[in-house]
Design an enzyme around this catalytic site. Structure first.
Site, short mmCIF file in Angstrom:
data_model
loop_
_atom_site.label_atom_id
_atom_site.label_comp_id
_atom_site.label_asym_id
_atom_site.label_seq_id
_atom_site.Cartn_x
_atom_site.Cartn_y
_atom_site.Cartn_z
N HIS A 26 0.84 -1.19 0.00
CA HIS A 26 0.00 0.00 0.00
C HIS A 26 0.89 1.25 0.00
CE1 HIS A 26 -2.41 -3.25 1.64
NE2 HIS A 26 -3.51 -2.56 1.37
N PRO A 115 -5.56 -5.53 11.54
CA PRO A 115 -7.02 -5.43 11.66
C PRO A 115 -7.39 -4.01 12.08
CG PRO A 115 -6.21 -7.42 12.74
CD PRO A 115 -5.00 -6.58 12.42
N ASN A 185 -8.09 11.12 3.78
CA ASN A 185 -7.81 11.21 2.34
C ASN A 185 -9.01 10.82 1.47
OD1 ASN A 185 -7.81 8.31 2.02
ND2 ASN A 185 -5.70 8.28 2.79
N HIS A 260 -3.98 3.03 -3.45
CA HIS A 260 -4.20 2.51 -2.10
C HIS A 260 -3.49 1.18 -1.87
CE1 HIS A 260 -6.14 0.77 1.40
NE2 HIS A 260 -6.67 1.95 1.68
N ARG A 357 -15.80 -19.59 39.33
CA ARG A 357 -15.68 -18.13 39.30
C ARG A 357 -15.58 -17.56 40.72
NH1 ARG A 357 -21.40 -15.66 38.76
NH2 ARG A 357 -22.77 -17.46 39.06
N SER A 384 -21.14 -10.59 38.06
CA SER A 384 -21.31 -11.96 37.56
C SER A 384 -19.97 -12.64 37.33
CB SER A 384 -22.11 -11.93 36.26
OG SER A 384 -23.41 -11.44 36.46
N GLU A 411 -16.78 -5.32 24.87
CA GLU A 411 -15.88 -6.48 24.96
C GLU A 411 -14.68 -6.37 24.01
OE1 GLU A 411 -20.02 -7.84 26.10
OE2 GLU A 411 -19.14 -6.71 24.43
N ASP A 469 -30.68 -18.09 30.64
CA ASP A 469 -30.80 -16.98 29.69
C ASP A 469 -31.09 -17.44 28.27
OD1 ASP A 469 -30.45 -14.82 31.42
OD2 ASP A 469 -28.27 -15.06 31.41
N HIS A 473 -26.97 -17.02 25.25
CA HIS A 473 -25.96 -16.93 26.29
C HIS A 473 -25.30 -18.27 26.60
CE1 HIS A 473 -27.54 -12.95 26.71
NE2 HIS A 473 -26.87 -12.68 27.83
#
Length: 506
Positions: A26, A115, A185, A260, A357, A384, A411, A469, A473
Site C-alpha cells: 500500500h 485489523p 484522504n 491505495h 468463578r 457476575s 468487549e 438466559d 448466552h
C-alpha cells in the site's frame, strides 16, 4: 541543508520503491502521510532509536497498519536497527518488514497492527497505562512517567466499530496525553468513501469528550506543527483531522483508489520521482538526508536526562524507585512464590466445593494483596464475573491510580485496550466477560496471542448447563475456538485447586 519537503520525500521514495519491488503493498498512505510523519518525528516524538525499550519514550502507533512502509521508512531513517536491506525485503517471509507491523519482529514497533481500529484501541490502552503509572509513581519535581501516545488513523479505523468503544472510554478517562492524527484522504480500497462513509468525524469525537482540531492541511508543515503543539496543551484526548492526498506526488494515481493497495508501476514510479524532484536510484538515500533524519543523538540526550532524574528520584524515594524498576521489568515480588504456595495449601486443606468463578475471585483477592501491578476489569459484568474484590479501587479521571476498570459493554474495545496496557509495561491487566461474548472480542484475543503478551482473560458462565438466559448466552463452540488459537493458553479449572494453579500460571 535538507528541507522538510525533501525529508518527507525520502519516506515517499522508500515506500514506493519497497512496494514496487515486493510487487505488493500500500504505497498511498505512506506517501500521503509523509509530511505529517516528518513533523511529528522531527519536532515532537521523544524516543531513542538506540534503545527502543526506554521506559519514558513516547509511543507511536500506526493503526492503519497497511501503510507499514511509512513506519519502516521512519525507523530506518531515524536510526533504528532497520537497514536498507530490511527495506528491500519488505513483505518477504522472515523479514523485519512484514506486510503489517508486528510487535517483537521489528525494533520500534510498539504493537501489531493490521485489523483496522485495533491499533487505535491499543493506543488508548498505552495512554491509560501512562496515566495510571504516573499517578502511582510521580512525585513533585519527579515526573518519571511522562510521555505521550501518538496514533495515526485512517478511514477504515474509524469505520470499524471498535473505534467507537475505544474512543468513548478514552473520553471517560480524559487521556490528555493521547494524540491521534486522522489521515482524511477520502479513499479506501473500494474507491471514494463518500459512497459509504459520511460520518461527521469531528462532531462524533467531540461527543466522546475529545478535543478536535479539524481542517488541517496534511501537506503544510506549519499547520501540522501548530496543531500538534495545541494538542499537547489540551487536557483532553485530541483528534487532529488532516486532509491529505493519497499517493501524494504520483502524477497519474494520487487521489485515487489505485494508489491505495497496489504498486504504482514502474513507469509511474519514474514519473513520481520526477514530480518529487527525487533524482536518486531506488532505495538510495544520500548521506545528508540520513544525517538530517538521524534521531540517535537527540534520543540519547533525552534518555540520559531521564536517567539522571531517576537517579535523584531513587535517592529521594528509594522504595518507590525499587518498585517502579520491578514492575517495569515484569518481575514478580520476592514473596510471590511462597505466598501462592501458602494459598494453594490452604485451598487444598479446606477442600471446599464452590463455583470456579467464586474460587477465581478468592485468588484475585489474594493476588491483589501482593501484586500492586494487577489491574482488573470487566465489560459490565463485574458482579457476575466476580472479577472485583473488597479493596478494589476504580480507575477514574479523578483517581487514575486505581486498580479496577469499568469498561462498560465494550468487549472488543476492552480486550484491545488491555493489550495496550500490557504492551506498555508496569501493569498486569485482566478483564472479564461471559464466555459466549468472547466472540465480540475475538480478533483482539487473537492479536494478543499473536504478540505473545500477558493479557489475562477471565471468561465465566462457560457451560450450557447454566442456561436460564437461553441459547444466546450458552457457549458451545467458543472453547474449541480458544483452544485452537496459537500462543493462547486456555485453562478451564474444575475446582478451587486448579483455579489457583491456573491463575499462578497466568
Amino acid at each position: 541543508m535538507v528541507s522538510r519537503q525533501a525529508k518527507a520525500n525520502a519516506i515517499r521514495a522508500l515506500s514506493m520503491d519497497a512496494v514496487q519491488q515486493a510487487n505488493s503493498g500500500h504505497p498511498g498512505a505512506p506517501m500521503g502521510m509523509a509530511d505529517i510523519a516528518e513533523v511529528l518525528w522531527a519536532d515532537f516524538l521523544k524516543h531513542n532509536p538506540a534503545n527502543p525499550e526506554w521506559h519514558d519514550r513516547d509511543r507511536f502507533v500506526l493503526s492503519n497498519g497497511h501503510g507499514s512502509m511509512l513506519l519502516y521508512a521512519l525507523l530506518h531513517l531515524s536510526g533504528y536497527e532497520v537497514s536498507i536491506e530490511d527495506i528491500k525485503n519488505f513483505r518477504q517471509l522472515g523479514s523485519k518488514t512484514p506486510g503489517h507491523p508486528e510487535y517483537g519482529d521489528t525494533p520500534g514497533v510498539e504493537t501489531t497492527t493490521g485489523p483496522l481500529g485495533q491499533g487505535f484501541a491499543n493506543a488508548v490502552g498505552l495512554a491509560l497505562a501512562e496515566k495510571i503509572l504516573a499517578s502511582r509513581f510521580n512525585r513533585d519535581n519527579f515526573e518519571i512517567v511522562d510521555h505521550y501516545t501518538y496514533a495515526f488513523l485512517g478511514d477504515g479505523c474509524l469505520m470499524e466499530g471498535i473505534s467507537h468503544e475505544a474512543a468513548a472510554l478514552a473520553g471517560v478517562h480524559k487521556l490528555s496525553k493521547l494524540i491521534c492524527i486522522y489521515d482524511d484522504n477520502g479513499i479506501s480500497i473500494d474507491g471514494n468513501v463518500e459512497e459509504w462513509f459520511i460520518d461527521n468525524t469531528a462532531q462524533r469525537f467531540e461527543a466522546y469528550g475529545w478535543k478536535v482540531i479539524a481542517n488541517i492541511d496534511g501537506h503544510k508543515w506549519e499547520e501540522i506543527h501548530k496543531a500538534l503543539k495545541e494538542a499537547k496543551e489540551s487536557k483532553l484526548p485530541t483528534l487532529i483531522c488532516c486532509k491529505t492526498i493519497i499517493g501524494f506526488g504520483s502524477p497519474k494515481k494520487s487521489g485515487s483508489a489505485s494508489a491505495h493497495g497496489s504498486p504504482l508501476g514502474e513507469e509511474e514510479v519514474l514519473r513520481t520521482r520526477a514530480s518529487l524532484d527525487w533524482h536518486f536510484s531506488p532505495f538510495e538515500i544520500p548521506d545528508e538526508y540520513m544525517e538530517a533524519w538521524d534521531a540517535r543523538r537527540k534520543g540519547q540526550q533525552n534518555e540520559t536526562l531521564w536517567k539522571e532524574k531517576f537517579t535523584r528520584y531513587s535517592s529521594s524515594f528509594p522504595e518507590l524507585a525499587k518498585e517502579y524498576t520491578r514492575v517495569m521489568s515484569g518481575s514478580l515480588p520476592d514473596l510471590w512464590e511462597a505466598s501462592m504456595d501458602s494459598l494453594l495449601k490452604e485451598v487444598v486443606r479446606k477442600s471446599e466445593s464452590k463455583a470456579s468463578r467464586s474460587a477465581s475471585n478468592d485468588v484475585i483477592s489474594h493476588l491483589a494483596s501482593i501484586l500492586p501491578e494487577l489491574l482488573g476489569g470487566s465489560a459490565d459484568l463485574t458482579g457476575s464475573n466476580l472479577t472485583s474484590w473488597e479493596k478494589a479501587l476504580p480507575v477514574s479521571d479523578i483517581n487514575p491510580g486505581g486498580n479496577y476498570i469499568y469498561y462498560g459493554v465494550r468487549e472488543f474495545g476492552m480486550t484491545a485496550i488491555a493489550s495496550g496496557l500490557a504492551l506498555h509495561g508496569g501493569l498486569i491487566p485482566f478483564s472479564g466477560t461471559f464466555l459466549t461474548f468472547m466472540d465480540y472480542g475475538r480478533n483482539a484475543v487473537r492479536m494478543s496471542a499473536l504478540m505473545r503478551i500477558q493479557n489475562i482473560l477471565v471468561y465465566t458462565h462457560d457451560s450450557i448447563g447454566q442456561g436460564e438466559d437461553g441459547p444466546t448466552h450458552q457457549p458451545v463452540e467458543q472453547l474449541a475456538n480458544l483452544r485452537t488459537t496459537p500462543n493462547l493458553e486456555t485453562w478451564r479449572p474444575c475446582d478451587s485447586v486448579e483455579t489457583v494453579v491456573a491463575w499462578k500460571a497466568a
